[in-house]
Write a protein that holds these residues in place. Structure first.
Motif, PDB file in Angstrom:
ATOM      1  N   GLY A  14       0.798  -1.180   0.000  1.00 38.45           N
ATOM      2  CA  GLY A  14       0.000   0.000   0.000  1.00 38.45           C
ATOM      3  C   GLY A  14       0.847   1.252   0.000  1.00 38.45           C
ATOM      4  O   GLY A  14       2.062   1.198   0.087  1.00 38.45           O
ATOM      5  N   ILE A  15       0.203   2.368  -0.038  1.00 42.31           N
ATOM      6  CA  ILE A  15       0.913   3.637  -0.076  1.00 42.31           C
ATOM      7  C   ILE A  15       1.210   4.081   1.343  1.00 42.31           C
ATOM      8  O   ILE A  15       0.379   3.960   2.217  1.00 42.31           O
ATOM      9  N   ASN A  16       2.422   4.557   1.619  1.00 40.65           N
ATOM     10  CA  ASN A  16       2.728   5.031   2.956  1.00 40.65           C
ATOM     11  C   ASN A  16       2.639   6.543   3.015  1.00 40.65           C
ATOM     12  O   ASN A  16       2.607   7.220   2.003  1.00 40.65           O
ATOM     13  N   ALA A  17       2.613   7.081   4.221  1.00 44.25           N
ATOM     14  CA  ALA A  17       2.384   8.510   4.403  1.00 44.25           C
ATOM     15  C   ALA A  17       3.503   9.351   3.808  1.00 44.25           C
ATOM     16  O   ALA A  17       3.256  10.400   3.233  1.00 44.25           O
ATOM     17  N   GLU A  18       4.759   8.906   3.958  1.00 46.18           N
ATOM     18  CA  GLU A  18       5.866   9.683   3.412  1.00 46.18           C
ATOM     19  C   GLU A  18       5.775   9.751   1.897  1.00 46.18           C
ATOM     20  O   GLU A  18       5.994  10.796   1.303  1.00 46.18           O
ATOM     21  N   TYR A  19       5.453   8.623   1.267  1.00 52.24           N
ATOM     22  CA  TYR A  19       5.325   8.598  -0.186  1.00 52.24           C
ATOM     23  C   TYR A  19       4.214   9.550  -0.625  1.00 52.24           C
ATOM     24  O   TYR A  19       4.394  10.361  -1.519  1.00 52.24           O
ATOM     25  N   GLY A  20       3.069   9.456   0.056  1.00 53.22           N
ATOM     26  CA  GLY A  20       1.951  10.331  -0.285  1.00 53.22           C
ATOM     27  C   GLY A  20       2.296  11.792  -0.096  1.00 53.22           C
ATOM     28  O   GLY A  20       1.978  12.629  -0.929  1.00 53.22           O
ATOM     29  N   ALA A  21       2.982  12.114   1.016  1.00 52.04           N
ATOM     30  CA  ALA A  21       3.364  13.493   1.270  1.00 52.04           C
ATOM     31  C   ALA A  21       4.367  13.970   0.230  1.00 52.04           C
ATOM     32  O   ALA A  21       4.308  15.101  -0.238  1.00 52.04           O
ATOM     33  N   ALA A  22       5.290  13.079  -0.142  1.00 50.70           N
ATOM     34  CA  ALA A  22       6.298  13.463  -1.124  1.00 50.70           C
ATOM     35  C   ALA A  22       5.666  13.706  -2.487  1.00 50.70           C
ATOM     36  O   ALA A  22       6.061  14.616  -3.206  1.00 50.70           O
ATOM     37  N   ILE A  23       4.703  12.895  -2.858  1.00 48.34           N
ATOM     38  CA  ILE A  23       4.096  13.041  -4.176  1.00 48.34           C
ATOM     39  C   ILE A  23       3.050  14.152  -4.199  1.00 48.34           C
ATOM     40  O   ILE A  23       3.018  14.972  -5.091  1.00 48.34           O
ATOM     41  N   PHE A  24       2.176  14.193  -3.201  1.00 50.02           N
ATOM     42  CA  PHE A  24       1.054  15.123  -3.239  1.00 50.02           C
ATOM     43  C   PHE A  24       1.288  16.389  -2.428  1.00 50.02           C
ATOM     44  O   PHE A  24       0.513  17.310  -2.475  1.00 50.02           O
ATOM     45  N   GLY A  25       2.355  16.444  -1.654  1.00 53.19           N
ATOM     46  CA  GLY A  25       2.638  17.593  -0.813  1.00 53.19           C
ATOM     47  C   GLY A  25       3.371  18.678  -1.566  1.00 53.19           C
ATOM     48  O   GLY A  25       3.179  18.910  -2.752  1.00 53.19           O
ATOM     49  N   SER A  26       4.304  19.300  -0.871  1.00 54.59           N
ATOM     50  CA  SER A  26       5.000  20.460  -1.412  1.00 54.59           C
ATOM     51  C   SER A  26       5.912  20.122  -2.577  1.00 54.59           C
ATOM     52  O   SER A  26       6.268  20.992  -3.353  1.00 54.59           O
ATOM     53  N   THR A  27       6.323  18.874  -2.732  1.00 51.97           N
ATOM     54  CA  THR A  27       7.278  18.544  -3.789  1.00 51.97           C
ATOM     55  C   THR A  27       6.725  18.815  -5.176  1.00 51.97           C
ATOM     56  O   THR A  27       7.465  19.234  -6.041  1.00 51.97           O
ATOM     57  N   THR A  28       5.439  18.592  -5.384  1.00 53.08           N
ATOM     58  CA  THR A  28       4.893  18.817  -6.722  1.00 53.08           C
ATOM     59  C   THR A  28       4.892  20.301  -7.050  1.00 53.08           C
ATOM     60  O   THR A  28       5.076  20.678  -8.179  1.00 53.08           O
ATOM     61  N   ARG A  29       4.729  21.147  -6.051  1.00 52.59           N
ATOM     62  CA  ARG A  29       4.749  22.583  -6.296  1.00 52.59           C
ATOM     63  C   ARG A  29       6.161  23.062  -6.586  1.00 52.59           C
ATOM     64  O   ARG A  29       6.378  23.881  -7.431  1.00 52.59           O
ATOM     65  N   GLU A  48       6.188  10.081 -11.600  1.00 54.07           N
ATOM     66  CA  GLU A  48       5.165   9.764 -12.599  1.00 54.07           C
ATOM     67  C   GLU A  48       4.999   8.257 -12.748  1.00 54.07           C
ATOM     68  O   GLU A  48       3.881   7.745 -12.838  1.00 54.07           O
ATOM     69  N   SER A  49       6.131   7.525 -12.737  1.00 56.97           N
ATOM     70  CA  SER A  49       6.031   6.066 -12.849  1.00 56.97           C
ATOM     71  C   SER A  49       5.346   5.465 -11.627  1.00 56.97           C
ATOM     72  O   SER A  49       4.603   4.488 -11.741  1.00 56.97           O
ATOM     73  N   GLN A  50       5.568   6.041 -10.445  1.00 55.99           N
ATOM     74  CA  GLN A  50       4.915   5.550  -9.228  1.00 55.99           C
ATOM     75  C   GLN A  50       3.411   5.812  -9.268  1.00 55.99           C
ATOM     76  O   GLN A  50       2.616   4.985  -8.831  1.00 55.99           O
ATOM     77  N   LEU A  51       3.034   6.963  -9.790  1.00 50.35           N
ATOM     78  CA  LEU A  51       1.611   7.313  -9.867  1.00 50.35           C
ATOM     79  C   LEU A  51       0.870   6.459 -10.885  1.00 50.35           C
ATOM     80  O   LEU A  51      -0.337   6.298 -10.803  1.00 50.35           O
ATOM     81  N   ASN A  52       1.591   5.907 -11.856  1.00 48.10           N
ATOM     82  CA  ASN A  52       0.964   5.058 -12.861  1.00 48.10           C
ATOM     83  C   ASN A  52       0.796   3.618 -12.392  1.00 48.10           C
ATOM     84  O   ASN A  52       0.115   2.836 -13.057  1.00 48.10           O
ATOM     85  N   ASN A  53       1.429   3.237 -11.273  1.00 42.72           N
ATOM     86  CA  ASN A  53       1.283   1.880 -10.739  1.00 42.72           C
ATOM     87  C   ASN A  53      -0.121   1.675 -10.180  1.00 42.72           C
ATOM     88  O   ASN A  53      -0.696   2.573  -9.574  1.00 42.72           O
ATOM     89  N   ARG A  54      -0.665   0.487 -10.390  1.00 43.08           N
ATOM     90  CA  ARG A  54      -1.988   0.154  -9.844  1.00 43.08           C
ATOM     91  C   ARG A  54      -1.829  -0.316  -8.405  1.00 43.08           C
ATOM     92  O   ARG A  54      -0.876  -1.006  -8.075  1.00 43.08           O
ATOM     93  N   MET A  55      -2.756   0.054  -7.557  1.00 45.26           N
ATOM     94  CA  MET A  55      -2.759  -0.367  -6.162  1.00 45.26           C
ATOM     95  C   MET A  55      -3.535  -1.667  -6.030  1.00 45.26           C
ATOM     96  O   MET A  55      -4.555  -1.844  -6.686  1.00 45.26           O
ATOM     97  N   ASP A  56      -3.047  -2.574  -5.174  1.00 48.97           N
ATOM     98  CA  ASP A  56      -3.734  -3.836  -4.914  1.00 48.97           C
ATOM     99  C   ASP A  56      -4.443  -3.729  -3.568  1.00 48.97           C
ATOM    100  O   ASP A  56      -3.814  -3.767  -2.521  1.00 48.97           O
ATOM    101  N   PHE A  57      -5.748  -3.552  -3.597  1.00 49.12           N
ATOM    102  CA  PHE A  57      -6.533  -3.415  -2.378  1.00 49.12           C
ATOM    103  C   PHE A  57      -7.224  -4.727  -1.993  1.00 49.12           C
ATOM    104  O   PHE A  57      -8.061  -4.743  -1.098  1.00 49.12           O
ATOM    105  N   SER A  58      -6.879  -5.817  -2.677  1.00 50.40           N
ATOM    106  CA  SER A  58      -7.564  -7.088  -2.435  1.00 50.40           C
ATOM    107  C   SER A  58      -7.361  -7.608  -1.012  1.00 50.40           C
ATOM    108  O   SER A  58      -8.195  -8.344  -0.498  1.00 50.40           O
ATOM    109  N   LYS A  59      -6.262  -7.237  -0.357  1.00 51.43           N
ATOM    110  CA  LYS A  59      -5.991  -7.722   0.998  1.00 51.43           C
ATOM    111  C   LYS A  59      -6.311  -6.676   2.068  1.00 51.43           C
ATOM    112  O   LYS A  59      -6.028  -6.879   3.238  1.00 51.43           O
TER     113      LYS A  59
END
Length: 114
Positions: free
Chosen positions: A1-16, A55-66
């Motif tokens: 799954g996605i972790n908080a640091e990854y999410g913050a890095a991608i969606f936080g201030s880094t994109t700006r 961009e490559s990380q954002l294109n990966n599909r998430m597996d929520f089956s578990k």
């Protein structure tokens, strides 16, 4: 799954910041100290390399089956008192509840936080 640091890095201030810096290293991309290594990024990564990686990380599909999903999660309105929330947690054996305001999610409360 996605972790908080990854999410913050991608969606936080880094994109700006990434749009404004050209050719900088991972630290100039806007990542907090140590985040690049925790994400598995090399220290000398340029802004362009980081953008390609992100961009490559954002294109990966998430597996929520578990992942357990609750079809009817318990929610409280934002004006619910702590006393009432604690009582409901005890009576219903809840571990967490979603806090909503006019139907919109504004937070999550856990039993440990009460």
């Amino acid at each position: 799954g996605i972790n908080a640091e990854y999410g913050a890095a991608i969606f936080g201030s880094t994109t700006r910041h990434s749009a404004h810096s050209k050719g900088g290293t991972a630290s100039s991309v806007g990542l907090p100290d140590g985040t690049a290594s925790r994400l598995g990024l090399p220290d000398g990564m340029t802004t362009s390399d980081y953008n390609t990686w992100a961009e490559s990380q954002l294109n990966n599909r998430m597996d929520f089956s578990k992942c357990p999903m609750d079809g009817a999660p318990f929610q409280l309105v934002d004006t619910t008192s702590i006393y009432k929330a604690h009582t409901l947690f005890g009576l219903l054996s809840l571990s967490h509840a979603y806090i909503t305001e006019v139907g919109q999610l504004v937070g999550v409360m856990t039993l440990n936080e009460i």
